[in-house]
Design a protein around this motif. Structure first.
Motif, mmCIF file in Angstrom:
data_model
loop_
_atom_site.group_PDB
_atom_site.id
_atom_site.type_symbol
_atom_site.label_atom_id
_atom_site.label_comp_id
_atom_site.label_asym_id
_atom_site.label_seq_id
_atom_site.Cartn_x
_atom_site.Cartn_y
_atom_site.Cartn_z
ATOM 1 N N LYS A 60 -8.142 -3.088 2.000
ATOM 2 C CA LYS A 60 -7.643 -4.437 1.742
ATOM 3 C C LYS A 60 -7.903 -5.348 2.940
ATOM 4 C CE LYS A 60 -5.099 -7.211 -0.864
ATOM 5 N NZ LYS A 60 -5.391 -7.492 -2.266
ATOM 6 N N GLU A 63 -11.267 -7.003 3.238
ATOM 7 C CA GLU A 63 -11.601 -8.143 2.379
ATOM 8 C C GLU A 63 -11.256 -9.476 3.038
ATOM 9 O OE1 GLU A 63 -9.575 -7.484 -1.298
ATOM 10 O OE2 GLU A 63 -10.580 -5.563 -1.623
ATOM 11 N N TYR A 64 -10.529 -9.433 4.143
ATOM 12 C CA TYR A 64 -10.094 -10.665 4.784
ATOM 13 C C TYR A 64 -10.869 -10.976 6.056
ATOM 14 C CZ TYR A 64 -6.094 -10.911 1.701
ATOM 15 O OH TYR A 64 -5.298 -11.023 0.602
ATOM 16 N N TYR A 324 -18.655 2.017 -0.255
ATOM 17 C CA TYR A 324 -19.104 1.207 -1.380
ATOM 18 C C TYR A 324 -18.726 -0.223 -1.052
ATOM 19 C CZ TYR A 324 -19.161 -0.568 -6.197
ATOM 20 O OH TYR A 324 -19.393 -1.293 -7.340
ATOM 21 N N VAL A 326 -19.086 -4.236 -1.979
ATOM 22 C CA VAL A 326 -19.469 -5.247 -2.956
ATOM 23 C C VAL A 326 -19.386 -6.592 -2.259
ATOM 24 C CG1 VAL A 326 -18.981 -6.229 -5.212
ATOM 25 C CG2 VAL A 326 -18.430 -3.857 -4.772
ATOM 26 N N TYR A 334 -16.448 -8.515 -0.698
ATOM 27 C CA TYR A 334 -15.520 -8.703 -1.811
ATOM 28 C C TYR A 334 -14.648 -7.474 -1.990
ATOM 29 C CZ TYR A 334 -13.840 -10.100 -6.419
ATOM 30 O OH TYR A 334 -13.035 -10.445 -7.471
ATOM 31 N N ARG A 335 -15.250 -6.314 -1.778
ATOM 32 C CA ARG A 335 -14.489 -5.078 -1.903
ATOM 33 C C ARG A 335 -15.166 -4.030 -1.030
ATOM 34 N NH1 ARG A 335 -11.156 -1.241 -2.378
ATOM 35 N NH2 ARG A 335 -11.146 0.229 -4.093
ATOM 36 N N LYS A 337 -14.837 0.067 -0.415
ATOM 37 C CA LYS A 337 -14.184 1.332 -0.757
ATOM 38 C C LYS A 337 -14.708 2.390 0.202
ATOM 39 C CE LYS A 337 -12.742 5.001 -3.052
ATOM 40 N NZ LYS A 337 -11.387 5.425 -3.332
ATOM 41 N N SER B 115 -13.897 3.875 -7.566
ATOM 42 C CA SER B 115 -13.450 2.622 -6.975
ATOM 43 C C SER B 115 -13.050 1.649 -8.056
ATOM 44 C CB SER B 115 -14.558 1.972 -6.143
ATOM 45 O OG SER B 115 -15.412 2.919 -5.588
ATOM 46 N N GLY B 116 -11.973 0.959 -7.845
ATOM 47 C CA GLY B 116 -11.642 -0.178 -8.688
ATOM 48 C C GLY B 116 -12.131 -1.443 -8.005
ATOM 49 N N VAL B 117 -12.557 -2.416 -8.793
ATOM 50 C CA VAL B 117 -12.898 -3.731 -8.256
ATOM 51 C C VAL B 117 -12.240 -4.754 -9.155
ATOM 52 C CG1 VAL B 117 -14.718 -5.240 -7.450
ATOM 53 C CG2 VAL B 117 -15.154 -2.816 -7.564
ATOM 54 N N ASP B 118 -11.476 -5.645 -8.574
ATOM 55 C CA ASP B 118 -10.698 -6.589 -9.358
ATOM 56 C C ASP B 118 -11.483 -7.891 -9.542
ATOM 57 O OD1 ASP B 118 -8.664 -7.776 -10.686
ATOM 58 O OD2 ASP B 118 -7.453 -8.216 -8.933
ATOM 59 N N TYR B 119 -11.597 -8.349 -10.799
ATOM 60 C CA TYR B 119 -12.235 -9.641 -11.075
ATOM 61 C C TYR B 119 -11.242 -10.517 -11.828
ATOM 62 C CZ TYR B 119 -16.600 -7.440 -9.688
ATOM 63 O OH TYR B 119 -17.560 -6.786 -8.982
ATOM 64 N N PRO B 120 -10.363 -11.215 -11.111
ATOM 65 C CA PRO B 120 -9.336 -11.993 -11.804
ATOM 66 C C PRO B 120 -9.905 -13.138 -12.634
ATOM 67 C CG PRO B 120 -9.144 -12.236 -9.426
ATOM 68 C CD PRO B 120 -10.239 -11.276 -9.665
ATOM 69 N N GLU B 126 -13.002 -3.616 -12.845
ATOM 70 C CA GLU B 126 -14.128 -2.704 -13.000
ATOM 71 C C GLU B 126 -13.783 -1.384 -12.319
ATOM 72 O OE1 GLU B 126 -18.631 -3.805 -12.933
ATOM 73 O OE2 GLU B 126 -17.926 -3.491 -10.907
ATOM 74 N N MET B 185 -3.359 1.681 -7.021
ATOM 75 C CA MET B 185 -3.853 0.517 -6.289
ATOM 76 C C MET B 185 -4.278 -0.617 -7.217
ATOM 77 S SD MET B 185 -3.422 1.249 -3.250
ATOM 78 C CE MET B 185 -3.166 2.624 -2.155
ATOM 79 N N PHE B 186 -4.690 -0.296 -8.457
ATOM 80 C CA PHE B 186 -5.153 -1.342 -9.372
ATOM 81 C C PHE B 186 -4.362 -1.397 -10.667
ATOM 82 C CE2 PHE B 186 -8.699 -0.750 -6.578
ATOM 83 C CZ PHE B 186 -9.141 -2.038 -6.372
ATOM 84 N N PRO B 210 -1.359 -3.109 -5.105
ATOM 85 C CA PRO B 210 -1.692 -3.891 -3.913
ATOM 86 C C PRO B 210 -3.165 -4.225 -3.709
ATOM 87 C CG PRO B 210 -1.150 -1.649 -3.309
ATOM 88 C CD PRO B 210 -0.862 -1.776 -4.770
ATOM 89 N N PHE B 211 -4.088 -3.534 -4.370
ATOM 90 C CA PHE B 211 -5.487 -3.889 -4.141
ATOM 91 C C PHE B 211 -5.987 -4.942 -5.122
ATOM 92 C CE2 PHE B 211 -7.255 -0.066 -1.556
ATOM 93 C CZ PHE B 211 -6.331 -0.349 -0.577
ATOM 94 N N ARG B 212 -5.087 -5.452 -5.969
ATOM 95 C CA ARG B 212 -5.506 -6.584 -6.808
ATOM 96 C C ARG B 212 -5.619 -7.826 -5.951
ATOM 97 N NH1 ARG B 212 -3.227 -6.513 -12.890
ATOM 98 N NH2 ARG B 212 -3.607 -4.321 -13.307
ATOM 99 N N LYS B 213 -6.467 -8.753 -6.405
ATOM 100 C CA LYS B 213 -6.761 -9.916 -5.571
ATOM 101 C C LYS B 213 -5.560 -10.836 -5.424
ATOM 102 C CE LYS B 213 -11.036 -9.288 -4.377
ATOM 103 N NZ LYS B 213 -11.472 -9.253 -2.979
ATOM 104 N N PHE B 215 -2.567 -9.941 -4.856
ATOM 105 C CA PHE B 215 -1.666 -9.427 -3.825
ATOM 106 C C PHE B 215 -2.234 -9.856 -2.485
ATOM 107 C CE2 PHE B 215 -0.099 -6.402 -0.751
ATOM 108 C CZ PHE B 215 1.202 -6.196 -1.124
ATOM 109 N N LYS B 216 -1.551 -10.780 -1.818
ATOM 110 C CA LYS B 216 -2.085 -11.326 -0.568
ATOM 111 C C LYS B 216 -1.417 -10.638 0.616
ATOM 112 C CE LYS B 216 -4.354 -14.834 -2.500
ATOM 113 N NZ LYS B 216 -5.782 -14.686 -2.724
#
Lengths: 377, 220
Positions: A60, A63-64, A324, A326, A334-335, A337, B115-120, B126, B185-186, B210-213, B215-216
């Protein structure tokens, strides 16, 4: 009366024959983790690993921050092997941004990675020794580890957290007397390493405790997706340095160490034998390295990745580490992993400890080459 | 009187400074082309960061991708074929069949990561499985990325909402802990997974995954 429990919690029925033991979360050797073990007398009936005490959300955080700012915090999950955990990140970012690495930098990176592998394995071996009550085996590796830490300090300026590998090469060139010093210390270490054999690996007590315990067959090692020394101890010849050589590993002279037994003894021995191969790689790389030239490709300030993704992996002290990444046209990923060897080997723990004697637990557990902080990220 | 002159001097320098800063900052009224020229005169390079040169499609990877597309046709989409890397997207209804085909016919035998990737923005999450092979010599270098997308709800309720997909644990045993991590996490629930509990997060975690976009991190 039934009470509404929060999600993730459950009521446990107490059996008067089966006892539940919490092993941990205070870990004597590394970051914290807990094994919830059920025992029937002296035998383990089931084991439920409970990691997460040192989960820091590295993915996380990444990503910042932009691609360069990510370097120092991504090495934190395993500070003793910091070059190897940064290596796939650098390879991935280089592929993403289309950066070429100078030839000399490739060799320096390999040397840093192998020195760091020795630092990690010696630390792991020290704790393995103390777990089994062999305090000499704690003192010796902990002392010999200083050799490599001094070399890495001369390279990077920092003793443990180097942040030495960067996308585009390494942070700075080697000091002028490095080659001579490195060869001298590696030669001493190789001589010293042979003494480990007599005091530890031929020790009848160690053999009695580890041989034949926690056997992982070849089929199961593949099915469970294990990696690193656990996989190679079960007879699978797989090393990312050989199978998918990155940087200059294909030019270097070394072998993978494979054993067929699949027990705790084999798992404790493979990292030890790999240190000999690491020394070979270091000596060979120093010989073949270009003696001068650039060590870092200059990047643009705040580089942006395209609309793309990469998956890159390297072989670390605990097995393959895959990144990984992205990217979506921004300076920050963006991500990210991180798939680490410790996390992938964690699945063996309930499998191997089931039916084992409680006294064999430390040997099986630490033989899996498991680093809790890395698994939690 | 002396204090007055000092003030004047101070004023002068600030004016000079502001004039300088005007010179280096980009005026708002510029068009894009003018702006690029403006930056070029300042020595800044505005060309894209990633050189876009097409690479040849490697043959071995192409043959693998052909095998899977001849079997499933429209049910899958091949995202890219690069050296040592293939990526395939499929619908979540088909993912178990596709995974079985990859295991039995293409001989990939374990999962390296999930891996999860969040696309809000497209309201989707994904899930990408990176598969590798230990048994097949030819596949030592290869990583097969199998991806699928599941719907994403704005107010997640992990385990009881529509963010769910079939688990691949019966096909690839090694995904067991990876899928548990993806769940916490997703918030993606894997149907058919024998032990869909949290792994890393505390048991009493009461916030969104927490790994969703959305969640700041605090302060960011």
């Amino acid at each position: 009366m039934t009470t509404q429990l929060p999600p993730g919690m459950h009521l446990e029925t107490v059996d008067d024959k089966i006892m539940t033991l919490n092993v941990g979360p205070q870990h004597p050797g590394s970051g914290h983790m807990r094994l919830i073990i059920k025992v029937d007398g002296d035998y383990i009936v089931s084991c439920d690993p409970d990691p997460g005490y040192v989960h820091r959300g590295e993915e996380k955080m990444a990503e910042y921050r932009n691609y360069i700012q990510n370097i120092p915090h991504l090495e934190r999950p395993v500070i003793h092997d910091s070059s190897n955990i940064l290596y796939p990140y650098c390879l991935g970012v280089e592929e993403l941004l289309g950066i070429e690495v100078p030839e000399r930098a490739k060799y320096i990176r390999v040397i840093a990675a192998e020195l760091n592998r020795c630092v990690y394995i010696l630390y792991w071996l020290a704790i393995y020794g103390i777990f089994l009550g062999h305090s000499t085996m704690f003192m010796w590796p902990a002392g010999d580890r200083e050799l490599f830490i001094d070399l890495l300090e001369a390279m990077s300026g920092a003793r443990v957290t180097h942040a030495y590998l960067v996308p585009g090469g390494v942070r700075n060139d080697l000091p002028s007397n490095f080659e001579e010093r490195c060869l001298r210390q590696v030669a001493y270490f190789e001589k010293r390493l042979k003494e480990y054999e007599d005091i530890f690996y031929q020790n009848p007590l160690l053999k009695a405790r580890t041989e034949g315990s926690g056997i992982l067959s070849r089929t199961d090692a593949i099915r469970l997706g294990t990696t690193g020394s656990v996989l190679r101890a079960s007879g699978v010849d797989f090393d990312v340095r050989k199978k998918e050589p990155y940087d200059v590993y294909e030019n270097l002279d070394f072998q993978t160490v494979v054993m067929k037994e699949g027990d705790s003894y084999a798992r404790s021995r493979i990292p030890y034998l790999e240190m000999f191969e690491s020394c070979r790689i270091i000596k060979d790389a120093l010989k073949k390295m270009p003696k001068s030239g650039s060590v870092r490709t200059k990047l643009k300030p705040n580089p942006k990745g395209g609309n793309d993704e990469v998956y890159r992996r390297v072989e670390s002290g605990r097995g393959a580490i895959g990144y990984y990444i992205v990217s979506n046209n921004r300076p920050e990923p963006y991500r990210v992993k991180i798939s680490v060897g410790s996390f992938r080997n964690l699945i063996c723990m309930p499998y191997l400890l089931k039916g084992e004697k409680l006294g064999n637990m430390p040997a099986v557990y630490w033989g899996l080459n498991y680093w809790p902080v890395e698994a939690d990220r | 009187m002396s204090s007055g002159t000092e003030k004047d001097e101070v004023k002068d320098t600030t004016e000079e400074h502001s004039a300088n800063s005007d010179d280096t900052s980009r005026p708002d009224s510029m068009s894009k082309d003018e702006a690029i020229k403006f930056y070029e005169t300042k020595g800044l390079d505005l060309s894209p960061d990633v050189p876009t040169k097409p690479k040849p499609i490697p043959e071995f990877e192409k043959s693998m991708a052909d095998k899977i597309s001849s079997k499933f046709g429209d049910a899958i989409h091949i995202d890219y074929i690069r050296s040592d890397r293939i990526r395939v997207t499929t619908k979540r209804e088909n993912i178990v069949d596709v995974a079985k085909f990859i295991r039995d016919e293409l001989r990939y035998d374990h999962a390296e990561s999930v891996s999860g990737v969040d696309y809000p923005d497209s309201r989707e999450i994904e899930v990408v499985y990176h598969l590798g092979s230990y048994t097949d010599e030819k596949l030592g270098r290869q990583i097969f990325a199998l991806a699928t997308r599941v719907p994403r709800e704005d107010i997640p309720n992990p385990g009881s909402d529509t963010t769910r997909m079939p688990s691949l644990r019966d096909v690839f045993y090694s995904v067991e802990f990876h899928e548990r991590e993806c769940f916490e996490m997703f918030g993606v629930y894997f149907e058919g997974h024998p032990d869909m509990r949290r792994l890393l997060l505390p048991e009493d975690w009461a916030d969104i995954p927490p790994f969703r976009k959305d969640f700041k991190i605090k302060g960011r």
